[in-house]
Structure formats: structure tokens, C-alpha cells
Design a protein around this motif. Sequence first.
Motif, PDB file in Angstrom:
ATOM      1  N   LEU A 156       0.804  -1.212   0.000  1.00 19.73           N
ATOM      2  CA  LEU A 156       0.000   0.000   0.000  1.00 19.73           C
ATOM      3  C   LEU A 156       0.838   1.263   0.000  1.00 19.73           C
ATOM      4  O   LEU A 156       0.420   2.284  -0.515  1.00 19.73           O
ATOM      5  CB  LEU A 156      -0.915   0.014   1.227  1.00 19.73           C
ATOM      6  N   THR A 157       2.015   1.222   0.598  1.00 17.07           N
ATOM      7  CA  THR A 157       2.800   2.440   0.724  1.00 17.07           C
ATOM      8  C   THR A 157       3.919   2.524  -0.290  1.00 17.07           C
ATOM      9  O   THR A 157       4.640   3.506  -0.336  1.00 17.07           O
ATOM     10  CB  THR A 157       3.422   2.532   2.132  1.00 17.07           C
ATOM     11  N   GLY A 184      -0.525   4.521  -4.469  1.00 15.67           N
ATOM     12  CA  GLY A 184      -1.391   5.680  -4.349  1.00 15.67           C
ATOM     13  C   GLY A 184      -0.788   6.920  -4.953  1.00 15.67           C
ATOM     14  O   GLY A 184      -0.929   8.008  -4.423  1.00 15.67           O
ATOM     15  N   SER A 185      -0.129   6.808  -6.066  1.00 13.08           N
ATOM     16  CA  SER A 185       0.447   7.963  -6.737  1.00 13.08           C
ATOM     17  C   SER A 185       0.035   7.974  -8.185  1.00 13.08           C
ATOM     18  O   SER A 185       0.123   6.979  -8.887  1.00 13.08           O
ATOM     19  CB  SER A 185       1.981   7.909  -6.651  1.00 13.08           C
ATOM     20  N   TYR A 232      -4.761   4.382  10.733  1.00 12.89           N
ATOM     21  CA  TYR A 232      -5.159   4.168   9.351  1.00 12.89           C
ATOM     22  C   TYR A 232      -6.684   4.176   9.280  1.00 12.89           C
ATOM     23  O   TYR A 232      -7.363   4.374  10.270  1.00 12.89           O
ATOM     24  CB  TYR A 232      -4.644   2.813   8.843  1.00 12.89           C
ATOM     25  N   SER A 252      -6.209   0.442  -1.757  1.00 12.77           N
ATOM     26  CA  SER A 252      -6.442   1.811  -1.303  1.00 12.77           C
ATOM     27  C   SER A 252      -5.303   2.250  -0.400  1.00 12.77           C
ATOM     28  O   SER A 252      -4.601   1.432   0.189  1.00 12.77           O
ATOM     29  CB  SER A 252      -7.777   1.919  -0.561  1.00 12.77           C
ATOM     30  N   SER A 253      -5.139   3.565  -0.294  1.00 13.25           N
ATOM     31  CA  SER A 253      -4.113   4.115   0.583  1.00 13.25           C
ATOM     32  C   SER A 253      -4.512   3.886   2.034  1.00 13.25           C
ATOM     33  O   SER A 253      -5.625   3.453   2.335  1.00 13.25           O
ATOM     34  CB  SER A 253      -3.936   5.610   0.307  1.00 13.25           C
ATOM     35  N   ASP A 312      -6.952   7.490  -1.610  1.00  6.29           N
ATOM     36  CA  ASP A 312      -6.480   7.087  -2.934  1.00  6.29           C
ATOM     37  C   ASP A 312      -6.857   5.636  -3.211  1.00  6.29           C
ATOM     38  O   ASP A 312      -6.819   4.798  -2.313  1.00  6.29           O
ATOM     39  CB  ASP A 312      -4.954   7.193  -3.028  1.00  6.29           C
ATOM     40  N   LYS A 348      -8.145   9.643  -6.796  1.00  2.00           N
ATOM     41  CA  LYS A 348      -7.949  10.308  -5.511  1.00  2.00           C
ATOM     42  C   LYS A 348      -9.155  11.193  -5.241  1.00  2.00           C
ATOM     43  O   LYS A 348      -9.548  11.996  -6.096  1.00  2.00           O
ATOM     44  CB  LYS A 348      -6.673  11.154  -5.509  1.00  2.00           C
TER      45      LYS A 348
END
Length: 292
Positions: A11-12, A16-17, A113, A214-215, A220, A263
Motif C-alpha cells: 500500500l505504501t 497511491g500515486s 489508518y 487503497s491508501s 487514494d 484520488k
Amino acid sequence: MLSILVASVALTGGVGSAFAQETTTISNTQAYEVQQNNQDAKYSKKVMKAVRVSLGVDAKSTQSDNVIEQMPKVKVMDHYLSSFGKKIKGNEVRLAVEEIFDIDLNYVSKMDYGSKLAIYPSTVMEALRVSLKEEPTSITQDGRIMGMTKNEVMDRYIKEHNYSLSGEESRILINQIFGVNLTGISNLEHMQLAISSKGQWIVKSDTDLFVLASSLDDVDVSIYTTPYFKELTGSDQLPETLKNNLMKIGFTYNEEANLLYYKNPTGESVPDVFKGQVMGILINTIMAEYKN
């Protein structure tokens, strides 16, 4: 248990970009494959014993195990919760969620989170205000409430309701506080759609076709294909129909990384209505194009 570390990396690591690079998709695929090799039995021995007893079967008998394993997870959760007695505390509900769904709500709360909200739904806020000796409609302590950990909000709500929430009511509360829709997750079993959210794999199998990631705050959302999709179709490219349908509701397509990205422009967690719309498009695509 699912690996929180692997899921968190998934996820990280850049999903999410909007400008995710191809290496991001590779790392996600690798994380997916690593987790796939760490599948445990569907439920622990502790859960199986408790559910057997709830069904009126001897705790050590395996005669009903096939029935239990075919049950929707929400029903298994209800049977397991009954083993705690008539009054069920927040930590017991969270334990049931981890045992049945393999989702660690304690971790979600600790890391802050989950849903990013300006305020919780009115039913939650009113109960929390009362727990702080305020009137249900008073907003004096709302800042304090929104600064609490999700676990504390959950525990206070359950205490205000005399520890008497049903399984269904507990699941509604969890969705309101954590943004984890356990009923929806239960219904997605066998749908060939993997979901990675809040630092953990929520739904996953070795025949998943797409990943919905998802973020950590659910602001996101990204969608990409799985190794099994390539094995089945001979290509790792997202289908045109899926791309077109999701782009109509605001997703953008990153060709280099081969992922769809959205987003929420408000900066808050994606609302349930939008999530449902996205799920519907994904499931309709799977049913129309890939189910026999």
C-alpha cells in the motif's frame, strides 16, 4: 495470519500515486505472490471449536467442518461471538474480526489508518458525547472525540450500549469507525477480486484477477491486474472495457505502470457509495468477461 508488513509495503510502495512507476506495479505483484505462499487454514482451531459448539456439535468433532468452511464469514463471526457470552466487549469483537477476516483492527487503530473523516456518523457521535457526560446534541467535546483512537471510540460506543451489540450491529459500527465493510468483504469471497486496504490484505485468493488497493486513509484507490490474470489471458494489461468504465467516474489510467488511479478531491476517505460503484464495475467485468 496475513503478513501486515507485506500488505503495508503493497500500500505504501507508491500505488497511491498518479505518477507511479513500473517498478511500483512490480513490487505490488511480488508482494501479492509472497503473500500467496503464506496461506493458512481458513480458520484457527479455536474458532472451529467455538463455532462447532455454537452449532450444537461437540467441540472436537469434525463432522460439521465442511459446512462451517462454506458459511459466509459474517455467519461464522456471529457464531464465534456467541462464545463470549451475552455481553461482548470491544476487544472481543476486534479479536473475532482478526480471527475470522484476518483483519487487525488494533493495528489499524494504532497506526491511525482507515477512514479519514471530519466527523463520525450522528449515532456514533451521540453515544460518544453521552460517554463524556455531555448531551447527545452537544458539540463541545467533538474535537476530543475525533482525536481519540478508533479503538477508544469503538469501546466507548459499545459500553454505552451495555455491551449488547449483535454481530450485525458490530459490523455496522466497524464500518462507521474504521471504514471496514465486513459484510461487503464477506460477500466478495470467491469473486476473484483482491482487496488491499489499511495496511492489510482484506480479501485474497490464488485465482484473483484484479487488485483493488487503497491508501492507508482510503483517500487514494488503485486497480491493477494479478499474475493469475496474465496466466488466464496471456496479458497483464487491464481490459479496455474496465478502463473506460472507471475513467468515466473519475479514474485516470497510468499506461507506464498499467494501473487505474483515483484520488478523492475532498481529501477525505472515498465514500461508501463510490466504493460500491467501483466494486460493481469490477465485479460486472469479472462476471461478463472471465466467468465460465
